[in-house]
Design an enzyme around this catalytic site. Sequence first.
Site: not given
Ligand code: LLP
Length: 426
Positions: A240, A281, A283, A350
């Site tokens: 997060g 985790e 991303g 659109c």
């Molecule tokens: N672990 C779990 C269980 C998750 O649900 C997520 C993201 C992550 C790890 C990775 O989180 P990060 O490091 O990326 O914050 N589409 C949205 C973000 C949705 C995130 C969903 N879960 C956006 O474009 O901001």
Amino acid sequence: MFKIDGHLEVYNHHLFVGGVDSLELIKEYGSPLFVINEQRIRDNYRRYQGAFPDADIYYAVKANSNFSILRILAREGAGADVFSEGELYLALLAGIRKDKILFNGNSKTDHELKYAVETGVKVSVDSVDELKTLAAFAKESGKTIPIAFRVNPDVSPKTHPKIATGLATSKFGIPLEKIIEAYDMAQKLDTIEPVGIHCHIGSQILETTPFVEMTNKMMDLVEQIDRLGIKFEFVDLGSGLGIPYKKDEPAPTPQDLADAILPVFNERANAMGLHPRIILEPGRYITADATVLLTTVNMVKEAHKNFVGVDAGFNLLVRPAMYDSYHHVLVANKADLNSERLYTIAGPVCESGDILASDRELPVVEKGDVVAVLDTGAYGFSMSSQYNGRPRAPEVLITQRKTCIVREHENIDDLLTKQRLPPHLL
Ligand code: LLP
């Protein structure tokens, strides 16, 4: 020459990504185009791992599942957080070790649970119902499945409500007050081995306090579950960590996050005499700022606002339309010219909501200019669509100033892929 963001540079008015002129890239590969800088992904990963040297980093594949990116991260030694059969398949194929994969998901199909059993990865179980199904499949195949439960820790981070995942009202995880009962049940199942605990409070979080609150709540649970006789191998604290999409926005670094949560984690673990490994985790932090979306100006129109119509919209980057997200934009062929006017960058879809950037000060923009949308490597291509009959854009990877197409552009025929006419319409 000057640098933007540490890995983007400007020479002779042009934006360079990983040492390559973005205008040359558009000439060679067409527009719109996602440009990925391999070195930046490696640097981000290493910075994160460096801040948590004793933790396992499981890259969240949902952020960007491009196969080359997964391969790069596999070679860096990353594990993976996967959320579907497809993500698990890609992660394994890319070479990520199965003992470094956690299969997440709040509504896994039976087929997905069987696949998890077959591959032997760890499963983050989201409900007692899922636990029972998983245990039955494990029994059928004579295996014992390592699991964690996904906890809903009831922590409220300051982020967009659609990406806060650990609120009491969220669809994810098992409520705090029901978690002990769930572990007690899991412990009694002979095909299930509870080896860890998991939570994730949300995404794009720009302060460390919610992570500290979450760590404390997780360690409270570890203490209570230890009394059941369950010794955890790992505590997965999710992810997060936000990034500074607005360039003057303060954002905690992985080191700031480590400085905030590791003392709490270590102190509590030492007091209990337990030493589970931390899993994280990330991303967004790994991939977001490593990609630039290049898009060409089709027209400029003076109306209620100065609209710049470009050839990429929410079909390729849905974040601004979906979460009102800010992405920094610049004119890639006038990157060091003075800002002169306020422009609103509109996509070709659109829908009135197809605005990539509102009211930005930019140099004078003309047809044929190239707009660079920064920080599009996470939840960009992975959330793209063919809406409005628009084939998806290609992805090019820059490695030591060399370019390689890592995803070809879709063409018009791809709009028909998998479609069939019924006999009466032939
Ligand atoms: N672990 C779990 C269980 C998750 O649900 C997520 C993201 C992550 C790890 C990775 O989180 P990060 O490091 O990326 O914050 N589409 C949205 C973000 C949705 C995130 C969903 N879960 C956006 O474009 O901001």
